[in-house]
Design a protein around this motif. Sequence first.
Motif, PDB file in Angstrom:
ATOM      1  N   UNK A 152       0.858  -1.245  -0.082  1.00  0.00           N
ATOM      2  CA  UNK A 152      -0.032   0.019  -0.290  1.00  0.00           C
ATOM      3  C   UNK A 152       0.932   1.189  -0.087  1.00  0.00           C
ATOM      4  N   UNK A 153       2.095   1.167   0.663  1.00  0.00           N
ATOM      5  CA  UNK A 153       2.888   2.374   0.845  1.00  0.00           C
ATOM      6  C   UNK A 153       3.514   2.533  -0.368  1.00  0.00           C
ATOM      7  N   UNK A 156       1.064   4.015  -2.828  1.00  0.00           N
ATOM      8  CA  UNK A 156       0.756   5.350  -2.594  1.00  0.00           C
ATOM      9  C   UNK A 156       1.861   6.182  -3.012  1.00  0.00           C
ATOM     10  N   UNK A 159       1.793   6.697  -6.890  1.00  0.00           N
ATOM     11  CA  UNK A 159       0.828   7.597  -7.384  1.00  0.00           C
ATOM     12  C   UNK A 159       1.011   9.090  -7.015  1.00  0.00           C
ATOM     13  N   UNK A 216      -7.766   2.823 -13.467  1.00  0.00           N
ATOM     14  CA  UNK A 216      -7.195   1.557 -12.762  1.00  0.00           C
ATOM     15  C   UNK A 216      -8.234   0.464 -12.865  1.00  0.00           C
ATOM     16  N   UNK A 217      -9.594   0.780 -12.768  1.00  0.00           N
ATOM     17  CA  UNK A 217     -10.559  -0.140 -12.739  1.00  0.00           C
ATOM     18  C   UNK A 217     -10.420  -0.797 -14.235  1.00  0.00           C
TER      19      UNK A 217
ATOM     20  N   UNK B  28      -0.100   3.014   8.854  1.00  0.00           N
ATOM     21  CA  UNK B  28      -0.069   1.918   7.732  1.00  0.00           C
ATOM     22  C   UNK B  28      -1.415   0.968   7.864  1.00  0.00           C
ATOM     23  N   UNK B  31      -4.430   3.191   7.198  1.00  0.00           N
ATOM     24  CA  UNK B  31      -4.385   3.357   5.805  1.00  0.00           C
ATOM     25  C   UNK B  31      -5.156   1.899   5.162  1.00  0.00           C
ATOM     26  N   UNK B  32      -4.649   0.668   5.600  1.00  0.00           N
ATOM     27  CA  UNK B  32      -5.254  -0.594   5.125  1.00  0.00           C
ATOM     28  C   UNK B  32      -6.719  -0.574   5.488  1.00  0.00           C
ATOM     29  N   UNK B  35      -8.364   1.597   2.992  1.00  0.00           N
ATOM     30  CA  UNK B  35      -8.401   1.161   1.478  1.00  0.00           C
ATOM     31  C   UNK B  35      -9.440  -0.147   1.421  1.00  0.00           C
ATOM     32  N   UNK B  39     -11.852   1.268  -1.839  1.00  0.00           N
ATOM     33  CA  UNK B  39     -10.621   1.192  -2.531  1.00  0.00           C
ATOM     34  C   UNK B  39     -10.275   2.406  -3.428  1.00  0.00           C
ATOM     35  N   UNK B  42      -7.275   5.069  -2.390  1.00  0.00           N
ATOM     36  CA  UNK B  42      -5.826   5.118  -2.937  1.00  0.00           C
ATOM     37  C   UNK B  42      -5.621   6.442  -3.920  1.00  0.00           C
TER      38      UNK B  42
END
Lengths: 262, 231
Positions: A152-153, A156, A159, A216-217, B28, B31-32, B35, B39, B42
């Motif tokens: 996720x980091x 992120x 992006x 993205x979708x 984090x 954040x998870x 998300x 979704x 993000x």
Amino acid sequence: MYEELLEDIAHKSALRETHTGVKIVTGAGAIILCLLSPGFLAPLLVAAVLLMALVFLARVDVSTLGHVYAAPALFAVFSVSAIVLVAGGGETFWQWQPAPWFSLSVSRAGINQGVLVFARFIGGTTGLVFIALTTPMTDLFSVMRRLRVPDEVIDLAMIIYRTIFMVMAHVVQVYGAQVMRLGYSTFRESLHSFARLCGAVFISSWEAGEDLIRAMEARCYAGKFAVLGKDRPADPLSLAAVATFFVLTGAVAVTTADVTLF
Amino acid sequence: MHIMEGFLPLEWAAFWWAVAIPCLVFGIYQLRRTLSADREALPLLGVTGGFIFILSSLKLPSVTGSCSHPTGTGLSAVCFGPFVTSVVCAIVLLFQSLFLAHGGLSTLGANIVSMGVVGPFAGWVVYRALRDTRVSLPLTIFLSCAIADLLTYVVTSLELALAYPAGVGGVVSSFVLFLGIFAITQVPLAIVEGIVLALVFKYIVSLKPEILVRLRVFPEEKIRAAGGGVQ
């Protein structure tokens, strides 16, 4: 209004194709060596060697390096002055004590500490700049993935990285239009123009984010971006050069530990 | 306000990293959770991070003509909360050190604590305290962003004072001196940043209030009262 990104220079660097790990170890190792050094000469030597590597090996323009150091140097001058004034100790050249608990002085020990901190700042910043000017962020994403930074980091960060260039192009356009219409002619006008600039950029960033969701979708994003990184082999010559650099500067750090300016 | 590379002795750099890491781990985790619930958050978080980076690299209009940059962390804390902001700020601070040579890698932990944890948390507390009161939307944003900025600068001064205590008076004396020196630039900067971000919110309210509704930053009545035609 905005500053040139070191990232742009890193893409053009002659050390661009050198193994990413070697460059990170060189820069990060230089920073740690500067912080471990008890004397001021080793950090200055680290800075000199890395600056020469940047100019002669990476082919970075000298004037660019001057710009890079300008903003950090301002903070350094303020902070080092404060450290010199409060440190005290040893022979005192000037002192002012407005309260029993507060004293400003210029002393031998204070100046020596200030010189050490400034040398560490120069050496450490050069280590940081070495990584920044030779390693594009895309290479660092591959390293982050290998270091098992959470997905996720990294996603992120990727992006944010992509958005920076998109938003910057928009800022340049809006700012140029505002300047042409005398949007920054007075302080009051500047505040309003700056706020409108930020507001317009925030809204356009948001809309870009919504477009990104659709994109993205459409590409079946499943919670993890692909990171494409080339695995370049580490060149034995560059490994030998880095090892020599650390042995040499480490030896200087040990042998000049007690050397002071005053 | 960044502490530059090489400025903190190794033991203090390591200490602030040790303080920053648990905050980042919790960030984090948050954040998870965000998300997994949504979704679409993000890319929106990503563009907000990019916006904060650009915001912090723009020069603020300054009375003295000195070079001042907003932090933008108060804005992120109001929109996404303090914990997710700590992760966004850590990434933005890493990019700032590598793209602009602002801050550093050894001092990144200290900078995350001041700019990514304490400052945004203080701004968020002010925002939560004023959100459902009669205080106007621009004033709430002004106070949140200005306090986030001021607390960032207070914590940075404390970090420097702990690393470099004074010969007479120790940490307290050193803290007072660092506060005094940085107050020259940071207090006007906090006020100007508060005004600018309040105006930015006013601008968003009048042009695109749906963003604030989507983020649930303010109740719809308050957005309407500020001049936003929410659909």
